[in-house]
Design a protein around this motif. Structure first.
Motif, short mmCIF file in Angstrom:
data_model
loop_
_atom_site.label_atom_id
_atom_site.label_comp_id
_atom_site.label_asym_id
_atom_site.label_seq_id
_atom_site.Cartn_x
_atom_site.Cartn_y
_atom_site.Cartn_z
N PHE A 133 0.85 -1.19 0.00
CA PHE A 133 0.00 0.00 0.00
C PHE A 133 0.89 1.24 0.00
O PHE A 133 1.86 1.32 0.74
N ASN A 134 0.53 2.20 -0.83
CA ASN A 134 1.26 3.44 -0.92
C ASN A 134 0.78 4.40 0.17
O ASN A 134 -0.43 4.61 0.33
N TYR A 135 1.72 4.97 0.89
CA TYR A 135 1.42 5.90 1.98
C TYR A 135 0.47 7.00 1.52
O TYR A 135 -0.52 7.29 2.20
N ASN A 136 0.75 7.62 0.36
CA ASN A 136 -0.08 8.74 -0.10
C ASN A 136 -1.52 8.32 -0.38
O ASN A 136 -2.45 9.06 -0.12
N ASP A 137 -1.71 7.10 -0.90
CA ASP A 137 -3.07 6.60 -1.12
C ASP A 137 -3.79 6.39 0.21
O ASP A 137 -4.97 6.70 0.33
N CYS A 138 -3.07 5.86 1.18
CA CYS A 138 -3.67 5.61 2.50
C CYS A 138 -4.05 6.92 3.19
O CYS A 138 -5.10 7.01 3.82
#
Length: 146
Positions: A117-122
């Motif tokens: 999971f990408n931090y920015n998406d989360c």
């Protein structure tokens, strides 16, 4: 005060505009930090990921700190991995810790798990208080460090 999550929540209520953390990229107030932590924790709760080890490349920055707090809040375990570890060392950590999930804070980082999971998406995920309430019923900080 029981733990660092409670510390963040209490201080956010008292002084939301005070600085919580600072690094070379900027700073976060208590209110900003708590919102990001809740967003990421809600992201994991929405995917029904609980009581799982989640690997994070532990760079010394705000993203790592907020990610660790979110992993704790979501009732998961964080497994910090030095970003300078060799591919073989990271794979060994994944195997020995039975890691299926990885939170990527650096967009250029090599991906090691199928579920990453990408931090920015989360961070962009909208916090869901109901999800967080459900997760917190099973929350025990003593279970969150792997």
């Amino acid at each position: 005060m029981k733990n660092i999550i409670e510390f963040l929540q209490i201080n956010c209520n008292k002084s939301p505009d005070k600085i919580f953390c600072v690094d070379d990229e900027g700073s976060y107030t208590y209110a900003n930090a708590l919102q990001i932590v809740k967003n990421i924790a809600s992201f994991f709760a929405d995917k029904n990921i609980q009581n799982q080890p989640i690997m994070i490349r532990a760079e010394r920055n705000n993203k790592t700190l907020l990610s660790i707090l979110a992993i704790i809040m979501s009732n998961n375990y964080y497994v910090p991995v030095n970003p300078d570890f060799s591919k073989e060392k990271v794979e060994s950590v994944i195997e020995s810790s039975h890691i299926n999930y990885e939170l990527i804070t650096d967009g250029n980082a090599e991906i090691f798990t199928n579920e990453h999971f990408n931090y920015n998406d989360c961070v962009m995920f909208k916090a869901d208080e109901k999800l967080l309430d459900d997760v917190s019923k099973n929350y025990d900080i003593n279970n969150n460090i792997y």
